[in-house]
Scaffold this active site. Sequence first.
Site, short mmCIF file in Angstrom:
data_model
loop_
_atom_site.label_atom_id
_atom_site.label_comp_id
_atom_site.label_asym_id
_atom_site.label_seq_id
_atom_site.Cartn_x
_atom_site.Cartn_y
_atom_site.Cartn_z
N ARG A 63 0.82 -1.21 0.00
CA ARG A 63 0.00 0.00 0.00
C ARG A 63 0.86 1.27 0.00
NH1 ARG A 63 -3.44 2.38 4.67
NH2 ARG A 63 -4.93 3.70 3.57
N HIS A 67 0.53 4.45 -2.53
CA HIS A 67 0.34 5.84 -2.08
C HIS A 67 1.48 6.72 -2.56
CE1 HIS A 67 -2.94 5.51 1.24
NE2 HIS A 67 -3.14 4.65 0.27
N ASN A 95 -4.33 8.55 4.69
CA ASN A 95 -3.11 7.80 4.95
C ASN A 95 -3.37 6.80 6.07
OD1 ASN A 95 -3.28 9.05 7.37
ND2 ASN A 95 -1.27 9.98 7.34
N HIS A 192 -6.01 -5.58 -2.67
CA HIS A 192 -6.87 -5.78 -1.49
C HIS A 192 -7.07 -7.26 -1.17
CE1 HIS A 192 -8.58 -1.43 -1.86
NE2 HIS A 192 -7.37 -1.47 -1.35
#
Length: 321
Positions: A63, A67, A95, A192
């Site tokens: 992740r 980001h 975040n 995911h």
Amino acid sequence: MQGLGPMLALVFVLVISWVLSPFAAALSTNYYDHTCPEVESIITRVVKKAMMNDKTVPAALLRMHFHDCFIRGCDGSVLLNSTAKNKAEKDGRRNISLHAFYVIDHAKKELESQCPGVVSCADILALVARDAVALSGGPSWNVPKGRKDGRISKATETVRLPDPTFNISQLQQSFSERGLSLEDLVALSGGHTLGFAHCSSFQNRIHNFNSTHDVDPSLQPSFAASLRKVCPMHNKVRSAGSGLDSSAITFDNIYYKRILLGKSIFSSDEALSTATTTKALVSKFANSQEEFYTAFVKSMIKMSSISGSGQEIRLNCRVVN
Ligand code: HEM
Ligand SMILES: *[C@@H]1O[C@H](CO)[C@@H](O)[C@H](O)[C@H]1NC(C)=O
Ligand SMILES: *[C@@H]1O[C@H](CO)[C@@H](O)[C@H](O)[C@H]1NC(C)=O
Ligand SMILES: *[C@@H]1O[C@H](CO)[C@@H](O)[C@H](O)[C@H]1NC(C)=O
Ligand SMILES: CC(=O)N[C@H]1CO[C@H](CO)[C@@H](O)[C@@H]1O
């Protein structure tokens, strides 16, 4: 003075194209072959060790890279600490629960002792993300390298990350702004298959969904009931939440099977089944783990190549040089 006009024009064109071209040269898989030949084995060893102590590490690393790439390109901006004068991305909205930054620090420390000043933090992120997937039972791939680290990280910019309540058009928009297609959206959402979500990230689906439905009717009823049980309306347990799929430490295609069963966690996951093209891809990946892996690798390389305007090799991933 005849020749001066064209000459100036040429200089002008050269200057403009230098200014407009991304500073980052093309990435290459053999970028560190001569300058830091052990880079990948060093990083893999650090990730393996961290995973043994903490099973949440792979999800966190995957992740983190996403980001990073979605804000200012893949330039390590997500790693920078806030300072007295600047609130950084990691302290911005959306975040929530980014963690395991220490793994990057460990890798950087090892690399600085072996090949000082050579490996960028942005490349470390791309490599740990690949290792996180591969070491969780997923596919592996050759990571193009040669990213440079940026010097800017702003908390205010994280609002540009996709939100878990996004519908399919909002998701498509967010991805296309970064040169990513609907196929990339569906394949990358497969991230995911790893990790965990806090109640606040899917609260919209299980309480006050809209004025006619308290619960999102696309959720399978008994699954919705179980989510409501762990996440009551006024949830007080800050750590409460749900695994993102039923096998949250294994990188597999169960995430897609669950979307088709009404057992996805975010509205943005469910949204993939609301348009014909994306639903066909969800079905394809649910039916074939092989097809999912192939698509995921292709899209990861694409996401991971979103160029930033970084120009340095940070010595400490949390602070600019
Ligand atoms: C499509 C748009 C996306 C949205 C709206 C989204 C949103 C979210 C949210 C809200 C969380 C949970 C945060 C929490 O409650 O703690 C999460 C977790 C996660 N996301 Fe995404 N995400 C998206 C795409 C991606 C992509 C492209 C990847 C990687 C390829 C990814 C990988 C992950 C992982 C691994 C976790 C679990 C993190 C952990 O357990 O520490 N996500 N995402
Ligand atoms: C960055 O922030 C973390 C968490 O607040 C802190 O532990 C660490 O010492 C900071 N590192 C630097 C180099 O400022
Ligand atoms: C998605 O949400 C936006 C903003 O709320 C809305 O304008 C748009 O019509 C929605 N699209 C779909 C496909 O539901
Ligand atoms: C609430 O959501 C359901 C399912 O998406 C939809 O059918 C219904 O029209 C929505 N109601 C309102 C008032 O928007
Ligand atoms: C890692 C993390 O969650 N950092 C911050 C995210 O933003 C919130 C709100 O600004 C902070 O409280 C967290 O420390």
